[in-house]
Design an enzyme around this catalytic site. Structure first.
Site, short mmCIF file in Angstrom:
data_model
loop_
_atom_site.label_atom_id
_atom_site.label_comp_id
_atom_site.label_asym_id
_atom_site.label_seq_id
_atom_site.Cartn_x
_atom_site.Cartn_y
_atom_site.Cartn_z
N SER A 131 0.81 -1.22 0.00
CA SER A 131 0.00 0.00 0.00
C SER A 131 0.85 1.27 0.00
O SER A 131 0.45 2.27 -0.58
CB SER A 131 -0.98 0.00 1.18
OG SER A 131 -0.29 -0.12 2.39
N HIS A 145 1.45 4.60 4.33
CA HIS A 145 0.63 5.29 3.32
C HIS A 145 1.11 6.73 3.12
O HIS A 145 1.33 7.17 1.99
CB HIS A 145 -0.83 5.29 3.75
CG HIS A 145 -1.44 3.93 3.81
ND1 HIS A 145 -2.66 3.70 4.38
CD2 HIS A 145 -1.00 2.73 3.38
CE1 HIS A 145 -2.96 2.41 4.31
NE2 HIS A 145 -1.95 1.81 3.70
#
Length: 181
Positions: free
Chosen positions: A51, A106
């Site tokens: 991610s 992230h």
């Protein structure tokens, strides 16, 4: 699986805009950058996944479009910037506070991607006469230097915590053996 599905859907589009090698460089650098941010934020935590790299792709697109390459029409540029920003912001906001979600990866991936997207957007203007291989080599050199510097900074932050943890662990083992006697 969701990360790969999103990458499968968006990857070809981003590869078309950035170019094959630039896409690969941003993906790898964002993944490493997200991991560096994760280690910095969660000193003793363990995290896995793609991610950070995926957020980096959207950050890279946003950074690339901020410098608005001449080949991208203004209307399309605005919609793409909005879309990339919404992906990053909404995903971070919606997942805030969820257990098992590494927001540091992230944010770190998006930040590294944004930085390298700006570099990719500026380089063609500054180095038009260089062949694509030389431009990508220059981008690679900047990415390696940035990642190395970030990794060095994180190691200076994390290593003392790891040494303290190891010291406490050694103490716990010694104490346990003494209690057993």
């Amino acid at each position: 699986g969701i990360n790969m599905l999103v990458l499968f859907r968006i990857g070809p589009f981003l590869e078309m805009i950035l170019g094959r090698w630039a896409f690969l460089l941003v993906y790898l650098a964002s993944g490493i950058g997200g991991s560096i941010a994760s280690v910095w934020w969660n000193e003793l935590g363990v995290s896995a996944g793609a991610s950070g790299a995926l957020f980096g792709m959207f950050g890279g697109l946003l950074g690339y479009l901020v410098v608005r390459p001449p080949a991208v029409p203004k209307e399309v540029n605005g919609k793409l910037k909005s879309w990339a920003f919404q992906f990053i912001f909404l995903n971070i906001a919606l997942m805030f506070g969820l257990n098992g979600v590494d927001q540091a990866a992230h944010v770190g991936g998006a930040g590294f991607g944004f930085f390298f997207g700006i570099i990719l957007g500026v380089l063609p203007k500054q180095f038009r006469n260089l062949p694509e291989l030389a431009r990508n080599g220059l981008v690679l050199a900047v990415m390696v230097a940035t990642i190395w510097g970030a990794g060095l900074a994180v190691s200076r932050h994390v290593v003392p915590a790891m040494l303290a943890y190891d010291t406490f662990e050694d103490f716990r083992i010694d104490e346990k053996s003494l209690q057993a006697e």
